[in-house]
Design an enzyme around this catalytic site. Structure first.
Site, PDB file in Angstrom:
ATOM      1  N   GLU A 163       0.831  -1.210   0.000  1.00 31.74           N
ATOM      2  CA  GLU A 163       0.000   0.000   0.000  1.00 31.74           C
ATOM      3  C   GLU A 163       0.863   1.258   0.000  1.00 31.74           C
ATOM      4  OE1 GLU A 163      -2.598  -1.204  -1.098  1.00 31.74           O
ATOM      5  OE2 GLU A 163      -4.111  -0.565   0.340  1.00 31.74           O
ATOM      6  N   THR A 191      -6.519   6.486  -4.781  1.00 27.51           N
ATOM      7  CA  THR A 191      -6.410   6.708  -3.333  1.00 27.51           C
ATOM      8  C   THR A 191      -5.507   7.911  -3.059  1.00 27.51           C
ATOM      9  OG1 THR A 191      -6.713   4.352  -2.962  1.00 27.51           O
ATOM     10  CG2 THR A 191      -5.748   5.597  -1.154  1.00 27.51           C
TER      11      THR A 191
HETATM   12  N1  LIG Z   1      -1.677  -5.835  -7.605  1.00 28.89           N
HETATM   13  C1  LIG Z   1      -2.285  -4.653  -7.801  1.00 28.89           C
HETATM   14  N2  LIG Z   1      -3.625  -4.592  -7.852  1.00 28.89           N
HETATM   15  C2  LIG Z   1      -4.259  -3.410  -8.070  1.00 28.89           C
HETATM   16  N3  LIG Z   1      -3.637  -2.244  -8.250  1.00 28.89           N
HETATM   17  C3  LIG Z   1      -2.286  -2.244  -8.180  1.00 28.89           C
HETATM   18  C4  LIG Z   1      -1.568  -3.446  -7.945  1.00 28.89           C
HETATM   19  N4  LIG Z   1      -0.256  -3.133  -7.913  1.00 28.89           N
HETATM   20  C5  LIG Z   1      -0.164  -1.815  -8.141  1.00 28.89           C
HETATM   21  N5  LIG Z   1      -1.392  -1.266  -8.305  1.00 28.89           N
HETATM   22  C6  LIG Z   1      -1.689   0.154  -8.565  1.00 28.89           C
HETATM   23  O1  LIG Z   1      -2.384   0.664  -7.426  1.00 28.89           O
HETATM   24  C7  LIG Z   1      -3.312   1.649  -7.833  1.00 28.89           C
HETATM   25  C8  LIG Z   1      -4.690   1.260  -7.303  1.00 28.89           C
HETATM   26  O2  LIG Z   1      -4.663   1.341  -5.936  1.00 28.89           O
HETATM   27  P1  LIG Z   1      -5.660   2.288  -5.154  1.00 28.89           P
HETATM   28  O3  LIG Z   1      -5.268   2.196  -3.730  1.00 28.89           O
HETATM   29  O4  LIG Z   1      -5.694   3.632  -5.817  1.00 28.89           O
HETATM   30  O5  LIG Z   1      -7.048   1.608  -5.450  1.00 28.89           O
HETATM   31  P2  LIG Z   1      -7.840   0.551  -4.661  1.00 28.89           P
HETATM   32  O6  LIG Z   1      -6.826  -0.369  -4.050  1.00 28.89           O
HETATM   33  O7  LIG Z   1      -8.867  -0.050  -5.532  1.00 28.89           O
HETATM   34  O8  LIG Z   1      -8.657   1.440  -3.680  1.00 28.89           O
HETATM   35  P3  LIG Z   1      -8.850   1.704  -2.157  1.00 28.89           P
HETATM   36  O9  LIG Z   1      -7.492   1.555  -1.510  1.00 28.89           O
HETATM   37  O10 LIG Z   1      -9.399   3.061  -2.112  1.00 28.89           O
HETATM   38  O11 LIG Z   1      -9.838   0.722  -1.649  1.00 28.89           O
HETATM   39  C9  LIG Z   1      -3.309   1.678  -9.340  1.00 28.89           C
HETATM   40  O12 LIG Z   1      -2.465   2.752  -9.736  1.00 28.89           O
HETATM   41  C10 LIG Z   1      -2.638   0.379  -9.727  1.00 28.89           C
HETATM   42  O13 LIG Z   1      -1.932   0.441 -10.934  1.00 28.89           O
HETATM   43  N1  LIG Z   2      -8.117   4.673   4.615  1.00 29.02           N
HETATM   44  C1  LIG Z   2      -7.695   4.756   3.255  1.00 29.02           C
HETATM   45  C2  LIG Z   2      -8.255   3.580   2.529  1.00 29.02           C
HETATM   46  C3  LIG Z   2      -8.111   3.602   1.066  1.00 29.02           C
HETATM   47  O1  LIG Z   2      -8.832   2.491   0.587  1.00 29.02           O
HETATM   48  C4  LIG Z   2      -8.246   6.049   2.671  1.00 29.02           C
HETATM   49  O2  LIG Z   2      -9.433   6.300   2.845  1.00 29.02           O
HETATM   50  O3  LIG Z   2      -7.492   6.803   2.081  1.00 29.02           O
END
Ligand SMILES: Nc1ncnc2c1ncn2[C@@H]1O[C@H](COP(=O)(O)OP(=O)(O)OP(=O)(O)O)[C@@H](O)[C@H]1O
Ligand SMILES: N[C@@H](CCO)C(=O)O
Length: 295
Positions: A120, A168
């Site tokens: 993350e 995010t």
């Molecule tokens: N294994 C992976 N799976 C998904 N996204 C990835 C991965 N590795 C890297 N990324 C990158 O992480 C970003 C997506 O993560 P982000 O935290 O923004 O979204 P999310 O995980 O769906 O949302 P949230 O954390 O809000 O629940 C994108 O830029 C993507 O390319």
């Molecule tokens: N707590 C984080 C979670 C992202 O999924 C945020 O809200 O930015």
């Protein structure tokens, strides 16, 4: 070869910014690992075209490095990236469980939380663990600097995912830097109500406790149609509605049997706002599941 299915998650739940999270029954990522001299990653499935396969840029690469566990890693994405459903965290959690088993590292699920959170840090700039914790442990989780507390829960939910992206990183940019004492008191009351509701599997308490006047109002501005969708979900029986994680997914909590009507109302409301969406009718569920040798 080892296979792990790790669930999508919804973090924050309104009043629990960067602290609360729940595992969802669906969707989920599936990660397969085999020992290899160096880590390679391939990605298929939902939104795979937006996900880097470079181990230095993918969350599972950070996990492999943290566990000193090089592997051929195949990710089948069920959780679309930048969804608010913990997409990057689902892959990281699955990889942590899989590589821990592949190399007999002997870490507990709780010990894998900070390791999965390394992924993350790679994508959002901070090692927040409120998505990886529920994906690893299941149920409802509370993450603080002192560690993770978990309770099993099975509260019914609907998550509606619009066809727009909010990263995010961007959504963290609109979080206010401070809150007033009144807001602090309200937040403590709401968060405590929500936590009691989860431990009792009480959708009314959970829905009430999701109210938030600090972070959520800023983030809803990034989601076209949010107010309309929230109203529609409440009219269809939701006990509470909020932004899922950093958005754009929207989470509605409800009583068993109300999911179908709420899902349909949310999709219709997004449609009326000119936004396509899909809804998952699910419940708060278990964490990552390990399958050995394709079993
Ligand atoms: N294994 C992976 N799976 C998904 N996204 C990835 C991965 N590795 C890297 N990324 C990158 O992480 C970003 C997506 O993560 P982000 O935290 O923004 O979204 P999310 O995980 O769906 O949302 P949230 O954390 O809000 O629940 C994108 O830029 C993507 O390319
Ligand atoms: N707590 C984080 C979670 C992202 O999924 C945020 O809200 O930015």
């Amino acid at each position: 070869m080892l296979t792990v299915r790790a669930p999508a998650t919804s973090a924050n739940l309104g009043s629990g910014f960067d602290v609360f999270g729940v595992a969802l029954g669906t969707p989920a990522d599936v990660v397969r690992v085999e020992r290899a001299p160096e880590t390679t990653i391939s990605v298929t499935g939902a939104g795979s075209e937006y996900i880097p396969e470079d181990p230095e840029k993918n969350t599972v690469g950070a996990v492999a490095k943290a566990l000193d566990a090089p592997a051929r890693i195949r990710i089948d994405k069920g959780v679309r990236p930048s969804s608010g459903l913990g997409s990057s965290a689902a892959s990281a959690a699955a990889a942590a469980v899989a590589l821990n088993a592949l190399y007999d590292r002997g870490r507990t699920r709780e010990e894998l939380v900070p390791i999965a959170a390394e992924g993350e840090a790679l994508v959002s700039g901070e090692a927040h663990a409120d998505n990886v914790a529920p994906s690893l442990l299941g149920g409802f989780t509370v993450v603080t600097d002192d560690g993770v507390t978990q309770v099993d829960a099975s509260v019914p939910v609907v998550v509606c995912l619009p066809d727009i992206s909010v990263s995010t990183r961007d959504a963290r940019g609109v979080v206010p830097e401070s809150a007033t004492m009144d807001e602090l008191v309200d937040t403590v009351g709401n968060a405590a109500t929500l936590a009691v509701g989860m431990s009792r599997n009480d959708p009314d308490l959970v829905g009430t406790g999701m109210a938030d006047t600090v972070v959520t109002p800023e983030r809803t501005k990034l989601i076209d149609g949010y107010d309309r969708v929230r109203e529609a979900a409440l009219e269809a029986g939701a006990t509470g509605v909020t932004v899922s994680g950093a958005g754009p997914g929207i989470l509605a909590v409800c009583h068993r049997g109300d999911q179908r009507a709420i899902a349909s109302a949310m999709v219709d409301a997004f449609d009326a706002a000119g936004v396509e969406s899909r809804a998952y009718q699910t419940t708060v569920s278990e964490g990552a599941t390990l399958y050995r040798d394709g079993s």
